[in-house]
Design an enzyme around this catalytic site. Structure first.
Site, PDB file in Angstrom:
ATOM      1  CD  GLN A 112      -2.936   1.055   2.343  1.00  0.00           C
ATOM      2  OE1 GLN A 112      -2.238   2.134   3.427  1.00  0.00           O
ATOM      3  NE2 GLN A 112      -3.885   1.036   1.956  1.00  0.00           N
ATOM      4  CB  CYS A 125      -3.900   7.250   6.488  1.00  0.00           C
ATOM      5  SG  CYS A 125      -2.990   7.812   7.773  1.00  0.00           S
ATOM      6  CE  LYS A 150      -8.892  -0.237   5.254  1.00  0.00           C
ATOM      7  NZ  LYS A 150      -8.648   1.416   6.221  1.00  0.00           N
ATOM      8  CG  ASN A 171     -11.544  -1.351   8.226  1.00  0.00           C
ATOM      9  OD1 ASN A 171     -10.916  -0.489   8.078  1.00  0.00           O
ATOM     10  ND2 ASN A 171     -11.713  -2.701   8.772  1.00  0.00           N
ATOM     11  N   GLY A 172     -13.947  -1.385   9.180  1.00  0.00           N
ATOM     12  CA  GLY A 172     -14.536  -0.731  10.577  1.00  0.00           C
ATOM     13  C   GLY A 172     -15.689  -1.273  11.853  1.00  0.00           C
ATOM     14  CG  ASP A 173     -16.599   0.199  14.696  1.00  0.00           C
ATOM     15  OD1 ASP A 173     -16.020   0.557  14.863  1.00  0.00           O
ATOM     16  OD2 ASP A 173     -18.040   0.468  14.152  1.00  0.00           O
ATOM     17  N   GLY A 220      -8.989  -4.676  11.411  1.00  0.00           N
ATOM     18  CA  GLY A 220      -7.590  -4.075  11.857  1.00  0.00           C
ATOM     19  C   GLY A 220      -7.410  -3.909  13.460  1.00  0.00           C
ATOM     20  NE  ARG A 221      -9.398   0.973  15.394  1.00  0.00           N
ATOM     21  CZ  ARG A 221     -10.935   1.999  15.743  1.00  0.00           C
ATOM     22  NH1 ARG A 221     -10.345   2.403  16.614  1.00  0.00           N
ATOM     23  NH2 ARG A 221     -11.526   1.708  15.760  1.00  0.00           N
TER      24      ARG A 221
END
Length: 333
Positions: A72, A102, A141, A204-206, A228-229
């Site tokens: 990326q 980002c 992304k 993506n997310g949560d 991700g996290r």
């Protein structure tokens, strides 16, 4: 079967999100081992690549066991992005991904990352410059938009697909939200359900549990999920999601020994890749997550994150492994 050009990713792929200072080769190796279907490098500055910055060049390191893997890049200058795409092409990843998501100020201020969401024409030009400069599939992304008054993800998706982008990963927040609030997957679903959109759409997310992954898969109809996290210090989440999707049942939680093994492997791979001092230092951010939820663990965690001596850390990990029965999870559910 979800495909990006000729890359087969399975029926419902789980992607490891590119995360700055996290998604390096040692971390990716663990996520691959535990079920990630497609992974990405940390994002790499196009300006850094073309001026041969050591840190940027090191991020190009990829290995055969990681495949399929994407590199990326980010930037706000067409020429720099084009030259970077040529450099990436020569390293032979499976695809090139562009970061237009980002939200960090130092990236946005350079007119890169999520900063490009304010200028879709520029986003298209930057993407075209990359597509012209590589034979690799190009993916993107991004986020929903700059803020609530400028949610332009549908326009972005259509225009990027029209110029040749072959997959899109959408983080369900605006730049203004950063990582706060709840990700809005309804906007991601709208893109996926747009009859004009033919490319894979990844959400993506949560996503932080097998239950949520299955719920979002069924509710929003995306082609795959990017995590991700929730994977930081917990690479097991990929196989946990896959098992739950297949059976409706949970895998056993990783034991103390599992966690020690993962932390030790991560540490030793970091040392091998970065050198002993840097490998030890950069591993410190992961221990808290590897041993999260273990009762009365504070003193051991403190020793792990404050020691700079490799052997001392290895000895501590061995002690934890040998005395695993002494440790219990404060919330085992």
């Amino acid at each position: 079967m979800v495909k990006i050009r000729d890359i087969e990713l399975g029926e419902f792929p789980l992607l490891l999100a590119p995360m700055e200072d996290v998604s390096d080769p040692p971390f990716r190796a663990l996520c691959k081992k535990h079920g990630a279907d497609l992974m990405y490098t940390e994002f790499i500055s196009s300006e850094g690549l073309i001026r041969d910055a050591i840190k940027s060049r090191q991020k190009l390191d990829i290995f055969d066991y990681e495949k399929p893997i994407g590199i990326q890049i980010f930037g706000g200058d067409e020429d720099a992005m084009a030259m970077s795409a040529k450099i990436v092409d020569a390293t032979n990843p499976d695809l090139l991904d562009i970061n237009f998501g980002c939200p960090v100020k130092k990236v946005v201020c350079k007119g890169a990352g999520a900063g490009v969401l304010k200028d879709v024409d520029l986003m298209v030009r930057l993407t075209k410059a990359c597509i012209r400069s590589t034979s690799l599939p190009v993916t993107v992304k991004t986020r929903l938009g700059w803020d609530d008054s400028m949610i332009n993800i549908m326009e972005v998706a259509e225009r990027l697909q029209d110029i040749g982008v072959e997959a899109l990963s959408i983080h369900g927040r605006t730049r203004a939200q950063m990582y706060k609030g709840e990700a809005d997957w309804t906007r991601i679903a709208e893109v996926k359900n747009n009859p004009r959109i033919k490319i894979p759409i990844f959400g993506n997310g949560d996503i932080d549990s097998p239950e949520k992954a299955v719920e979002y898969k069924n509710r929003y109809g995306v082609d795959g999920i990017m995590i991700g996290r929730a994977s930081i210090g917990y690479p097991w989440i990929f196989n946990e999601v896959k098992h739950y999707m297949a059976t409706g049942e949970h895998l056993a939680l990783p034991s103390i020994k599992d966690r020690v093994d993962a932390a030790r492997d991560h540490l030793m791979m970091s040392v091998k890749w970065k050198g002993e001092r840097l490998g030890v230092v950069e591993m410190k951010r992961h221990y808290t997550n590897y041993f999260k939820g273990i009762a009365h663990f504070k003193d051991y965690r403190t020793k792990l994150v404050t020691s700079f001596d490799l052997q001392e850390i290895l000895d501590m990990l061995s002690y934890l492994e040998e005395n695993a029965e002494e440790f219990v999870f404060s919330n085992p559910a």
